[in-house]
Design a protein around this motif. Structure first.
Motif, PDB file in Angstrom:
ATOM      1  N   MET A   1       0.930  -1.338  -0.048  1.00  0.00           N
ATOM      2  CA  MET A   1       0.157  -0.019  -0.019  1.00  0.00           C
ATOM      3  C   MET A   1       0.956   1.134  -0.051  1.00  0.00           C
ATOM      4  O   MET A   1       0.501   2.252  -0.560  1.00  0.00           O
ATOM      5  CB  MET A   1      -0.821   0.041   1.056  1.00  0.00           C
ATOM      6  CG  MET A   1      -1.952  -1.086   1.229  1.00  0.00           C
ATOM      7  SD  MET A   1      -3.152  -1.065   2.517  1.00  0.00           S
ATOM      8  CE  MET A   1      -2.383  -1.698   3.907  1.00  0.00           C
ATOM      9  N   ALA A   2       1.919   1.331   0.865  1.00  0.00           N
ATOM     10  CA  ALA A   2       2.856   2.581   0.807  1.00  0.00           C
ATOM     11  C   ALA A   2       3.433   2.966  -0.556  1.00  0.00           C
ATOM     12  O   ALA A   2       3.820   3.737  -1.050  1.00  0.00           O
ATOM     13  CB  ALA A   2       3.798   2.367   1.831  1.00  0.00           C
ATOM     14  N   ALA A   3       3.953   1.552  -1.090  1.00  0.00           N
ATOM     15  CA  ALA A   3       4.876   1.693  -2.557  1.00  0.00           C
ATOM     16  C   ALA A   3       3.753   2.354  -3.638  1.00  0.00           C
ATOM     17  O   ALA A   3       4.099   3.219  -4.267  1.00  0.00           O
ATOM     18  CB  ALA A   3       5.036   0.464  -2.878  1.00  0.00           C
ATOM     19  N   LEU A   4       2.464   2.080  -3.682  1.00  0.00           N
ATOM     20  CA  LEU A   4       1.428   2.651  -4.357  1.00  0.00           C
ATOM     21  C   LEU A   4       1.180   4.074  -3.798  1.00  0.00           C
ATOM     22  O   LEU A   4       1.042   4.708  -4.925  1.00  0.00           O
ATOM     23  CB  LEU A   4      -0.017   1.749  -4.396  1.00  0.00           C
ATOM     24  CG  LEU A   4       0.382   0.463  -5.010  1.00  0.00           C
ATOM     25  CD1 LEU A   4      -0.977  -0.483  -4.739  1.00  0.00           C
ATOM     26  CD2 LEU A   4       0.295   0.507  -6.462  1.00  0.00           C
ATOM     27  N   ALA A   5       0.852   4.330  -2.878  1.00  0.00           N
ATOM     28  CA  ALA A   5       0.660   5.546  -2.263  1.00  0.00           C
ATOM     29  C   ALA A   5       1.937   6.527  -2.674  1.00  0.00           C
ATOM     30  O   ALA A   5       1.862   7.857  -3.129  1.00  0.00           O
ATOM     31  CB  ALA A   5       0.510   5.570  -0.844  1.00  0.00           C
ATOM     32  N   ALA A   6       3.214   6.058  -2.473  1.00  0.00           N
ATOM     33  CA  ALA A   6       4.286   6.785  -2.622  1.00  0.00           C
ATOM     34  C   ALA A   6       4.737   7.245  -3.985  1.00  0.00           C
ATOM     35  O   ALA A   6       4.980   8.282  -4.645  1.00  0.00           O
ATOM     36  CB  ALA A   6       5.435   6.099  -2.140  1.00  0.00           C
ATOM     37  N   TYR A   7       4.159   6.056  -5.024  1.00  0.00           N
ATOM     38  CA  TYR A   7       4.121   6.713  -6.532  1.00  0.00           C
ATOM     39  C   TYR A   7       3.236   7.590  -6.879  1.00  0.00           C
ATOM     40  O   TYR A   7       3.448   8.709  -7.705  1.00  0.00           O
ATOM     41  CB  TYR A   7       4.007   5.334  -7.206  1.00  0.00           C
ATOM     42  CG  TYR A   7       3.763   5.619  -8.754  1.00  0.00           C
ATOM     43  CD1 TYR A   7       4.972   5.752  -9.611  1.00  0.00           C
ATOM     44  CD2 TYR A   7       2.639   5.605  -9.213  1.00  0.00           C
ATOM     45  CE1 TYR A   7       4.794   6.202 -10.757  1.00  0.00           C
ATOM     46  CE2 TYR A   7       2.453   5.810 -10.496  1.00  0.00           C
ATOM     47  CZ  TYR A   7       3.639   6.000 -11.505  1.00  0.00           C
ATOM     48  OH  TYR A   7       3.213   6.266 -12.787  1.00  0.00           O
ATOM     49  N   ALA A   8       2.257   7.528  -6.162  1.00  0.00           N
ATOM     50  CA  ALA A   8       1.083   8.573  -6.562  1.00  0.00           C
ATOM     51  C   ALA A   8       1.617   9.792  -6.055  1.00  0.00           C
ATOM     52  O   ALA A   8       1.358  10.970  -6.821  1.00  0.00           O
ATOM     53  CB  ALA A   8      -0.125   8.186  -5.814  1.00  0.00           C
ATOM     54  N   PHE A   9       1.902   9.995  -4.927  1.00  0.00           N
ATOM     55  CA  PHE A   9       2.471  11.390  -4.289  1.00  0.00           C
ATOM     56  C   PHE A   9       3.763  11.745  -5.098  1.00  0.00           C
ATOM     57  O   PHE A   9       3.737  13.039  -5.445  1.00  0.00           O
ATOM     58  CB  PHE A   9       2.915  11.025  -2.937  1.00  0.00           C
ATOM     59  CG  PHE A   9       1.652  10.931  -1.861  1.00  0.00           C
ATOM     60  CD1 PHE A   9       0.670  12.003  -1.974  1.00  0.00           C
ATOM     61  CD2 PHE A   9       1.482  10.022  -1.002  1.00  0.00           C
ATOM     62  CE1 PHE A   9      -0.444  11.934  -1.048  1.00  0.00           C
ATOM     63  CE2 PHE A   9       0.504  10.077  -0.084  1.00  0.00           C
ATOM     64  CZ  PHE A   9      -0.281  10.949  -0.106  1.00  0.00           C
ATOM     65  N   ALA A  10       4.433  11.032  -5.653  1.00  0.00           N
ATOM     66  CA  ALA A  10       5.623  11.396  -6.463  1.00  0.00           C
ATOM     67  C   ALA A  10       5.523  11.530  -7.816  1.00  0.00           C
ATOM     68  O   ALA A  10       5.885  12.642  -8.309  1.00  0.00           O
ATOM     69  CB  ALA A  10       6.886  10.631  -6.291  1.00  0.00           C
ATOM     70  N   TRP A  11       4.745  11.096  -8.470  1.00  0.00           N
ATOM     71  CA  TRP A  11       4.527  11.033 -10.084  1.00  0.00           C
ATOM     72  C   TRP A  11       3.228  11.295 -10.555  1.00  0.00           C
ATOM     73  O   TRP A  11       2.881  11.396 -11.740  1.00  0.00           O
ATOM     74  CB  TRP A  11       5.186   9.744 -10.626  1.00  0.00           C
ATOM     75  CG  TRP A  11       6.630   9.720 -10.338  1.00  0.00           C
ATOM     76  CD1 TRP A  11       7.299   8.875  -9.289  1.00  0.00           C
ATOM     77  CD2 TRP A  11       7.407  10.554 -10.877  1.00  0.00           C
ATOM     78  NE1 TRP A  11       8.683   9.036  -9.355  1.00  0.00           N
ATOM     79  CE2 TRP A  11       8.893  10.124 -10.233  1.00  0.00           C
ATOM     80  CE3 TRP A  11       7.800  11.651 -11.778  1.00  0.00           C
ATOM     81  CZ2 TRP A  11      10.193  10.683 -10.536  1.00  0.00           C
ATOM     82  CZ3 TRP A  11       9.002  11.988 -11.936  1.00  0.00           C
ATOM     83  CH2 TRP A  11      10.271  11.706 -11.590  1.00  0.00           C
ATOM     84  N   ILE A  12       2.020  11.347  -9.627  1.00  0.00           N
ATOM     85  CA  ILE A  12       0.721  11.784 -10.052  1.00  0.00           C
ATOM     86  C   ILE A  12       0.160  12.904  -9.640  1.00  0.00           C
ATOM     87  O   ILE A  12       0.164  13.190  -8.409  1.00  0.00           O
ATOM     88  CB  ILE A  12      -0.022  10.501  -9.801  1.00  0.00           C
ATOM     89  CG1 ILE A  12       0.053   9.230 -10.393  1.00  0.00           C
ATOM     90  CG2 ILE A  12      -1.617  10.914 -10.372  1.00  0.00           C
ATOM     91  CD1 ILE A  12      -0.482   8.146 -10.097  1.00  0.00           C
TER      92      ILE A  12
END
Length: 323
Positions: free
Chosen positions: A120-131
């Motif tokens: 869950m954190a990897a998905l959230a981190a990607y969203a915060f960084a690149w979306i």
């Protein structure tokens, strides 16, 4: 007419530059943290730290009667060892589980409680960084701020939520789990550990993922890759060191946890820490069994640490790499 599946080539030159910068940062950090004085201090601290641990290790092999009358250092003049402490410890434990059963319970608790927050954190981190989405910065600050909430403050509200659910104006928002009478249930302790780990996991992984060169992401998007392909084929392989670093922290934290598991786990699903707490006996007269159980309990953490240690330092330092 068939359409070829989009590919996501990674710029080799950019990848080499990232690797060079990573090695450079590691060398700089190693130079700053290494000195003769620090080495001598570390050796002295290691000796003082190791002596009690060694004494506990020796005690785990001594007969119980000897531990009541003589100190562990007497083995150098009168060696007497036995494996009975380990066999007895495995068959002893708390009121509802033995140490052997609790060992299996700890595996059943720790592995999912490590995997779930990382996913869950990897998905959230990607969203915060690149979306790019509205309110991204404010939401990230909110997630980061959740780290300051003491774990103990959330125990009673979370236990009430799991047991009774949540109703607002007679509208059921959360139905509750109804697992109070279930003998073997790990669901509540999995969710609790995942909730407590998510803020820190998201923050750590975001710092790493945000430093991945934008050229790599843009090259993949130009070739037609969507967010799913970028995440699974580029982000996850490059973020493996950071994920492994957090996995070590989370695994050790959950494996050594007693408070959260005691509150949320069912009676038959208590972890090894609860069984260790009961091994010493009512008045502590069987502490030699507790020493044996302690070394049984550290087998898995040692395996995990040494299996992932090659990623550990790289994962902690790579967040400072600039693409």
């Amino acid at each position: 007419m068939t359409v070829a599946a989009p590919t996501t080539p990674v710029d080799d030159r950019t990848a080499r530059q990232v690797a060079r910068d990573t090695r450079k940062n590691e060398a700089i950090a190693h130079k700053k943290l290494t000195s003769k004085g620090a080495t001598i201090a570390a050796v002295i601290i290691a000796i003082f730290w190791t002596i009690p641990t060694f004494g506990l290790f020796v005690t785990s092999f001594r007969p119980g009667a000897d531990t009541q009358s003589t100190g562990w250092w007497t083995v150098f003049t009168n060696p007497d060892f036995t494996l009975d402490n380990y066999f007895e410890a495995l068959n002893s434990g708390g009121t509802s589980t033995t140490l052997a059963s609790a060992f299996v319970n700890s595996l059943a608790i720790t592995i999912p409680a490590t995997v779930f927050p990382i996913v869950m954190a990897a998905l959230a981190a990607y969203a915060f960084a690149w979306i790019d989405f509205k309110g991204r910065s404010a939401l990230f600050v909110f997630v980061f701020a959740l780290q300051i909430v003491p774990l103990q403050m959330a125990l009673v509200p979370l236990l009430s939520l799991f047991s009774e659910g949540l109703t607002i104006n007679e509208v059921p928002i959360f139905p509750g789990f109804g697992l109070n009478d279930v003998q073997y249930s790990f669901a509540r302790v999995w969710i609790a550990h995942a909730i407590f780990a998510l803020p820190l996991a998201t923050f750590m992984l975001h710092n790493f993922i945000a430093e991945i060169p934008g050229e790599v992401i843009e090259a993949a998007r130009v070739d037609g890759a969507g967010h799913g392909q970028v995440f699974f084929r580029i982000i996850l392989p490059l973020a493996a060191p950071a994920i492994a670093s957090f996995a070590i922290f989370q695994f050790l934290w959950v494996w050594n946890d007693l408070l959260v598991a005691t509150i949320f786990a069912s009676p038959g699903a208590l972890p090894i820490t609860q069984a260790l707490n009961s091994l010493s006996g009512t008045w502590g007269n069987r502490w030699f069994l507790q020493s044996a159980g302690t070394f049984i309990s550290i087998i898995v953490p040692l395996i995990v640490f040494f299996a992932l240690q090659r990623f550990f330092v790289r994962g902690l330092l790579a967040g400072a790499t600039k693409g």
